[in-house]
Design a protein around this motif. Structure first.
Motif, PDB file in Angstrom:
ATOM      1  N   ALA A 256      18.791  18.996  43.453  1.00  0.00           N
ATOM      2  CA  ALA A 256      18.731  20.358  43.746  1.00  0.00           C
ATOM      3  C   ALA A 256      18.734  20.665  45.173  1.00  0.00           C
ATOM      4  O   ALA A 256      19.145  21.561  45.837  1.00  0.00           O
ATOM      5  CB  ALA A 256      17.510  20.831  42.844  1.00  0.00           C
TER       6      ALA A 256
ATOM      7  N   LYS B  34      21.827  28.313  41.884  1.00  0.00           N
ATOM      8  CA  LYS B  34      22.038  28.559  40.432  1.00  0.00           C
ATOM      9  C   LYS B  34      22.079  29.889  40.072  1.00  0.00           C
ATOM     10  O   LYS B  34      22.853  30.534  39.193  1.00  0.00           O
ATOM     11  CB  LYS B  34      21.016  27.714  39.654  1.00  0.00           C
TER      12      LYS B  34
ATOM     13  N   TYR C  57      22.077  31.860  36.440  1.00  0.00           N
ATOM     14  CA  TYR C  57      21.036  31.052  35.832  1.00  0.00           C
ATOM     15  C   TYR C  57      19.595  31.073  36.482  1.00  0.00           C
ATOM     16  O   TYR C  57      19.589  31.148  37.568  1.00  0.00           O
ATOM     17  CB  TYR C  57      21.804  29.557  36.045  1.00  0.00           C
TER      18      TYR C  57
ATOM     19  N   LYS D  60      17.458  28.814  35.150  1.00  0.00           N
ATOM     20  CA  LYS D  60      16.733  27.301  35.331  1.00  0.00           C
ATOM     21  C   LYS D  60      17.942  26.481  35.733  1.00  0.00           C
ATOM     22  O   LYS D  60      18.975  26.636  35.175  1.00  0.00           O
ATOM     23  CB  LYS D  60      16.433  26.943  33.714  1.00  0.00           C
ATOM     24  N   LEU D  61      17.513  25.241  36.237  1.00  0.00           N
ATOM     25  CA  LEU D  61      18.326  24.511  37.041  1.00  0.00           C
ATOM     26  C   LEU D  61      18.856  23.668  36.037  1.00  0.00           C
ATOM     27  O   LEU D  61      19.952  23.212  35.790  1.00  0.00           O
ATOM     28  CB  LEU D  61      17.503  23.667  37.915  1.00  0.00           C
ATOM     29  N   LYS D  62      17.899  23.153  34.829  1.00  0.00           N
ATOM     30  CA  LYS D  62      18.264  22.267  33.526  1.00  0.00           C
ATOM     31  C   LYS D  62      19.593  23.102  33.033  1.00  0.00           C
ATOM     32  O   LYS D  62      20.458  22.282  32.831  1.00  0.00           O
ATOM     33  CB  LYS D  62      17.115  22.075  32.652  1.00  0.00           C
TER      34      LYS D  62
ATOM     35  N   LYS E 195      10.686  24.530  42.368  1.00  0.00           N
ATOM     36  CA  LYS E 195      11.925  25.027  42.318  1.00  0.00           C
ATOM     37  C   LYS E 195      13.038  24.095  42.218  1.00  0.00           C
ATOM     38  O   LYS E 195      13.892  24.010  41.422  1.00  0.00           O
ATOM     39  CB  LYS E 195      12.379  26.037  43.471  1.00  0.00           C
TER      40      LYS E 195
ATOM     41  N   ASP F 106      12.732  22.347  39.219  1.00  0.00           N
ATOM     42  CA  ASP F 106      12.961  23.222  37.896  1.00  0.00           C
ATOM     43  C   ASP F 106      11.483  23.334  37.041  1.00  0.00           C
ATOM     44  O   ASP F 106      11.808  23.458  35.859  1.00  0.00           O
ATOM     45  CB  ASP F 106      13.983  22.577  37.059  1.00  0.00           C
ATOM     46  N   LYS F 107      10.521  23.655  37.823  1.00  0.00           N
ATOM     47  CA  LYS F 107       9.336  23.951  36.970  1.00  0.00           C
ATOM     48  C   LYS F 107       8.778  25.360  37.296  1.00  0.00           C
ATOM     49  O   LYS F 107       7.539  25.570  36.775  1.00  0.00           O
ATOM     50  CB  LYS F 107       8.131  22.884  37.600  1.00  0.00           C
TER      51      LYS F 107
END
Length: 441
Positions: A35, A45, A50, A52-54, A192, A195-196
């Protein structure tokens, strides 16, 4: 988001080229590191719809694979770049063209295909590769409208476990809570990358774990509702899980609840190994960061040079910022030319480093873990007692390199060091505190 999540084919290829150059193939890389690389390259993202990064990375599955592990009791996702032959020809052609343009970099370009992320970082610095200038402290403000900072920080400090959030100097204003502001902004930045930051767009609610606790040691969460205008979100308040209002909504929407930021990968992030070599970047410390060395030290070591003393007099805090900067710039030039003066300062720094190593041998807690957000890197802080042996004047930033050596990267002022260390936990230290430095003679 205003539009469905979608990544055009050309953008996927661009992202592939970025990550392949950065990490090579077959290397398991923490998602936060990936990230950070994408942010550095200007890939956000949110630009593709998007939250969420996942989810964003999952839609790049043509060239990414994932492994979920638990490290130190903390779940972590590792990302691996998978070679795409149809894009490799273009990548290699581009890299060869770059190598031909600058022959000095040709060998380093070839190395990146198999080097580790840490080695690639060193290669990129050597190559002078351009990167977007990140402002980690601004990511929270980009995410949401926060209202007046003073009010936000005051409300958080009121419910958090009591702590000193401002440096105790004569010029400090305790209402500013500069330590807390730095902590909250950089914690959000790290979350960030990991991704939390939890977002439920349908419910119009977002939250993250501040990493702080109240008097009962309950986690404190920052909560957000949809914003207006340029901000997608608006700060709604702080809460603990299950508490009336925001706390109940938090529990109703998120399972698991937002997790705190994690920083440690292994014990090397926590402990300084005295058996390893420590290599110091003296040019960067003594010359580039001469303005962070104690004024009395400079006066003592440069007293044999009249020009140096004159420049030091002009660089005292009573002058304007522009005058001080100009004086230090000239002083740097002088040190570049006068090798004898440079060697005297280098010797004093070397002696302080050796004293720090002795302190670590006596008490391993002397080395304090810290996080440097602009490099997304963990490091250790060692005290530098440059004027007398009882008081630290600055902190040496020590980073473990891929080779197994420690690199003394730079020095920080005591305030800078405290802010970086506070991101991990509140320092329990006999040398790194919020108290002001002793008065220089």
């Amino acid at each position: 988001m205003d539009r469905p999540a979608f990544i055009p084919a050309e953008e996927k290829k661009r992202i592939y080229l970025i990550l392949a150059d950065e990490f090579g193939f077959g290397n398991d890389t923490p998602m936060a590191t990936v990230a950070f690389s994408l942010m550095n390259a200007g890939v956000e993202k949110e630009s593709y719809g998007y939250a969420k990064l996942k989810a964003f990375l999952a839609d790049l599955g043509e060239f990414l694979s994932f492994t979920d592990i638990v490290a130190g009791g903390v779940p972590q996702r590792l990302v691996t770049i998978v070679k795409r032959e149809e894009w490799e020809a273009e990548r290699l052609k581009r890299n060869r063209a770059a190598a031909d343009k600058d022959g000095e970099r040709s060998s380093a370009v070839d190395i990146t295909a198999s080097a580790s992320p840490e080695e690639n970082s060193t290669i990129r610095q050597t190559q002078g590769a351009p990167a977007r200038t990140l402002a980690p402290s601004k990511e929270l403000e980009r995410f949401a409208w926060l209202g007046p900072w003073d009010d936000l920080l005051e409300s958080l400090a009121d419910i958090a476990l009591p702590e000193v959030w401002e440096f105790e100097s004569a010029s400090a204003d305790p209402r500013r809570k500069s330590i807390l502001r730095s902590y909250l902004s950089t914690t959000f930045y790290r979350l960030k990358l990991e991704d939390k930051v939890c977002i439920d767009e349908d419910a119009g609610f977002a939250a993250f774990n501040t990493g702080l606790v109240n008097g009962r040691y309950d986690d404190i969460y920052a909560c957000f509702t949809p914003g207006t205008g340029q901000s997608a979100w608006r700060f709604a308040g702080f809460c603990t899980s299950g508490a009336r209002g925001l706390g109940k909504r938090l529990v109703n929407l998120f399972n698991p609840l937002p997790e705190p930021a994690s920083y440690f990968k292994c014990k090397d992030d926590l402990l300084f190994d005295l058996e390893k070599n420590l290599i110091i970047d003296f040019d960067h410390i003594v010359i580039d960061n001469i303005h962070r060395l104690p004024h009395s030290l400079l006066e003592d070591e440069l007293r044999s040079n009249d020009e140096a003393l004159r420049l030091l007099a002009d660089a005292k805090p009573i002058g304007s910022d522009s005058e001080r900067k100009a004086s230090y710039a000239k002083l740097r030039e002088l040190l570049e030319e006068e090798d004898r003066l440079f060697k005297r300062l280098r010797l004093r720094v070397s002696e302080a480093v050796e004293m720090a190593r002795r302190r670590v041998r006596w008490n391993f807690r002397t080395a304090i873990p810290s996080y440097y957000p602009r490099m997304n890197a963990m490091s250790l802080l060692l005290p530098l007692c440059l004027v007398d042996e009882l008081h630290a004047d600055a902190a040496l930033v020590v980073q473990l390199m891929a080779s197994g050596n420690y690199q003394g990267q730079t020095i920080l002022t005591m305030e800078q060091a405290y802010m970086n260390a506070r991101l991990i936990c509140r320092p329990d230290s006999d040398w790194l505190t919020t108290l002001p430095l002793r008065e220089e003679n």
